[in-house]
Enzyme design. Structure first.
Site, PDB file in Angstrom:
ATOM      1  N   LYS A   1     -32.415 -38.924  27.854  1.00 54.62           N
ATOM      2  CA  LYS A   1     -31.833 -37.610  27.601  1.00 54.62           C
ATOM      3  C   LYS A   1     -30.314 -37.659  27.746  1.00 54.62           C
ATOM      4  CE  LYS A   1     -34.409 -36.148  30.874  1.00 54.62           C
ATOM      5  NZ  LYS A   1     -35.184 -35.403  31.899  1.00 54.62           N
TER       6      LYS A   1
ATOM      7  N   THR B   1     -28.724 -24.033  33.490  1.00 59.41           N
ATOM      8  CA  THR B   1     -29.394 -25.252  33.027  1.00 59.41           C
ATOM      9  C   THR B   1     -30.233 -25.917  34.107  1.00 59.41           C
ATOM     10  OG1 THR B   1     -27.414 -26.539  33.583  1.00 59.41           O
ATOM     11  CG2 THR B   1     -27.601 -25.716  31.323  1.00 59.41           C
TER      12      THR B   1
ATOM     13  N   GLY C   1     -33.123 -27.239  36.025  1.00 60.51           N
ATOM     14  CA  GLY C   1     -34.528 -27.461  35.717  1.00 60.51           C
ATOM     15  C   GLY C   1     -34.815 -27.851  34.285  1.00 60.51           C
ATOM     16  N   THR C   2     -33.777 -28.139  33.494  1.00 60.00           N
ATOM     17  CA  THR C   2     -34.022 -28.493  32.094  1.00 60.00           C
ATOM     18  C   THR C   2     -34.822 -29.783  31.970  1.00 60.00           C
ATOM     19  OG1 THR C   2     -31.819 -29.485  32.046  1.00 60.00           O
ATOM     20  CG2 THR C   2     -32.045 -27.283  31.128  1.00 60.00           C
ATOM     21  N   GLY C   3     -34.528 -30.769  32.828  1.00 61.99           N
ATOM     22  CA  GLY C   3     -35.254 -32.037  32.759  1.00 61.99           C
ATOM     23  C   GLY C   3     -36.723 -31.888  33.098  1.00 61.99           C
ATOM     24  N   CYS C   4     -37.006 -31.172  34.184  1.00 60.51           N
ATOM     25  CA  CYS C   4     -38.396 -30.920  34.575  1.00 60.51           C
ATOM     26  C   CYS C   4     -39.127 -30.162  33.477  1.00 60.51           C
ATOM     27  CB  CYS C   4     -38.455 -30.087  35.860  1.00 60.51           C
ATOM     28  SG  CYS C   4     -37.559 -30.770  37.260  1.00 60.51           S
TER      29      CYS C   4
END
Length: 552
Positions: free
Chosen positions: A228, A261, A263-266
């Site tokens: 990412k 933003t 928590g975008t990865g989770c």
């Protein structure tokens, strides 16, 4: 979202990886065979369960975020938004907010194992998604559990560094990831910092670096790698790179300017897991999940939760609209039925006025609820009229309903709908509109009223009480029928059909339980002055209400 695919020949696999790859291939072959057997068994169970439907199911194994922007809480919300059930195994409890992480309390390895056994042995999730795995012991227990209880896919989000830069897992975890977990993964989703950490700290500063990192991480064992690039400094776009062992895919989109933003990865990883649980391929799971997260970020760009530099976003994309609605609208109350104005475009046309003028005049005259009824207009015109009426009603805090057309009600976000006995069933309408919208239904008998109550209606329109020209072949119930329905109803009732200034007193002075008001069409809109007629009718209703109270 733009994306393209580019094939690239693989370099020869290093000798020290060949033995590991053979083990991984054997594990995956076993997993596929076992998954197919499980699927066949589930299909048999489904057939024998007399209509029971098995829903897609993701198990997330991750840490709890007290601020609810990331971790377990983000996974739950993302899966819910994607229409997938999500169960949880909590590996750590964090104290964090929009300012950062203030503390981490790791759950004991054995208890993580108990949680895993509880869910995997009974609920048989389709996909397992991992987040924060704070100890090598937890990694070992997870890998052992996944070998014992087979699942369709494993999604690994190697949470070591959060989007805000907080370190959530130390270097001691890296070896466990490389040696045990990643070789079992169907897809791993590191951000730039995590990808760098997995590869010994090499810098990642370009898309070319991301491709190289994806290839190197793939060599460790996972079937697919998504690097990412949200933090890539040299790119004006948000670029993610997917490598499936043969081809590279770049997913590009414009950067969304927002500080929300966290928590975008989770959320991206759990959305990928949700799409895999629904049966998508890895490529389409990534594509769909990325589009979902982008949409949610764009929706949430200006919401305010917390005082820190990085806030959470709204996974369900409802908070902002709800906040606006809560300021402008109040919950439905039975007294809203006192003077129920049902518009008629043919009457308005006959008197040379617009729908907006008619609705404004009715509200200013004392109408307490407005229903838009259109029998002749096409869908486009109906929707435009509905939007206009909704704006007027909202500004006066008067509920606005659509007659019959649930599609129009949804498209303009009306307060609810009114349906007839031959229209969409109330139970179906409720499942579509949700618990907060107003639903009314026309009833002529106590049996109709009982079913309306059971199916989730908010009120009943009983009639026609008297003959009317607005509905052809409408069977009247009379005052006795109205009385019977009111006495037998658990819901508030509005009388409808042929009611006007000459007979409204006879209706309201019945004084029966649940009778809250009258619904009128011609008495308001087939007149020269809607404003005056509404005022007069409102006063007549109030006189009857006062007379009933004095009688009691």
């Amino acid at each position: 979202m733009g994306y393209y695919c580019c094939s690239q020949a693989l370099h020869s696999t290093p000798i020290h990886h060949q033995f590991r790859h053979s083990i991984v291939r054997d594990f995956r072959k076993s997993r596929v065979l076992n998954s197919k057997a499980m699927q066949r068994e589930e299909e048999r169970n489904h057939s024998a369960a007399s209509g029971k439907v098995r829903v897609p199911h993701v198990l997330t194994v991750a840490g709890s975020d007290s601020g609810a922007g990331a971790g377990i809480q983000a996974d739950l919300k993302a899966c819910a938004a994607r229409g997938v059930y999500c169960s949880t195994v909590i590996t750590a409890v964090t104290a964090q907010n929009t300012l950062g992480v203030q503390g981490v309390n790791v759950v004991a390895d054995d208890f993580v194992g108990e949680q895993l056994k509880s869910v995997l042995s009974d609920m048989h999730p389709d996909v397992v998604k991992t987040g924060m795995l704070p100890s090598p012991g937890i990694v070992k227990i997870l890998c052992r559990s996944l070998k014992e209880f087979q699942v369709r896919a494993l999604v690994v989000d190697p949470v070591m560094v959060s989007t805000s830069g907080d370190v959530l897992a130390g270097p001691i975890i890296l070896d466990s990831f490389r040696e045990e977990l990643l070789p079992m993964a169907d897809i791993v989703t590191p951000n730039l910092r995590e990808a760098s950490a997995l590869l010994g700290g090499i810098p990642l500063e370009s898309v070319a670096d991301m491709r190289s990192a994806a290839k190197s991480i793939h060599d460790i064992g996972p079937r697919n790698v998504l690097v990412k690039g949200g933090d890539l400094p040299a790119s004006s776009d948000a670029v993610d790179v997917l490598f499936d062992g043969k081809d590279f895919y770049e997913f590009r989109s414009s950067r969304i300017k927002t500080s929300n933003t966290h928590g975008t990865g989770c959320s991206l990883a759990s959305s990928i897991a949700a799409e895999l649980a629904r049966g998508s391929s890895v490529f389409f799971a990534v594509k769909t999940a990325k589009r979902y997260v982008e949409t949610a970020l764009d929706y949430s760009r200006d919401i305010l939760i917390g005082g820190g530099s990085q806030g959470p976003f709204d996974h369900l994309m409802k908070l902002k609209n709800n906040a606006v609605n809560l300021q402008a609208r109040r919950p439905f109350e039975p007294r809203d039925l006192l003077l129920y104005a049902v518009t008629d475009s043919r009457m308005n046309k006959r008197w040379g006025r617009s729908i907006s003028d008619a609705v404004k005049a009715a509200i200013e005259g004392g109408a307490t609820i407005v229903q838009l009824r259109e029998k002749d207009a096409d869908t486009r015109d109906f929707l435009e009229a509905a939007k206009t009426c909704l704006e007027i009603c909202s500004s006066h805090n008067v509920p606005f309903l659509i007659n019959d057309r649930i599609d129009i009600a949804l498209a303009c976000d009306a307060d609810g709908i009114h349906v007839g006995q031959s229209d969409m069933p109330v139970r179906v309408a409720r499942s579509i509109l949700g618990p907060d919208k107003i639903i009314g239904i026309s009833c002529k008998t106590p049996q109709h009223a009982e079913k309306a109550w059971i199916d989730g209606a908010d009120y009943i329109g009983c009639g026609g009480v008297f003959p009317t020209n607005t509905k052809e072949n409408n069977i009247t119930v009379g005052l006795d029928g109205l009385r019977t329905v009111c006495i037998g109803s658990n819901l508030p009732v509005v009388a409808i059909g042929g009611i006007g200034i000459s007979n409204v007193g006879r209706v309201m002075e019945l004084g029966v339980p649940n009778l809250e008001g009258v619904a009128v069409v011609s008495a308001l809109f087939d007149r020269e002055s809607v404003l005056n007629e509404t005022r007069v009718l409102r006063e007549a209703i109030m006189d009857s209400v006062r007379a009933v109270k004095q009688r009691i």
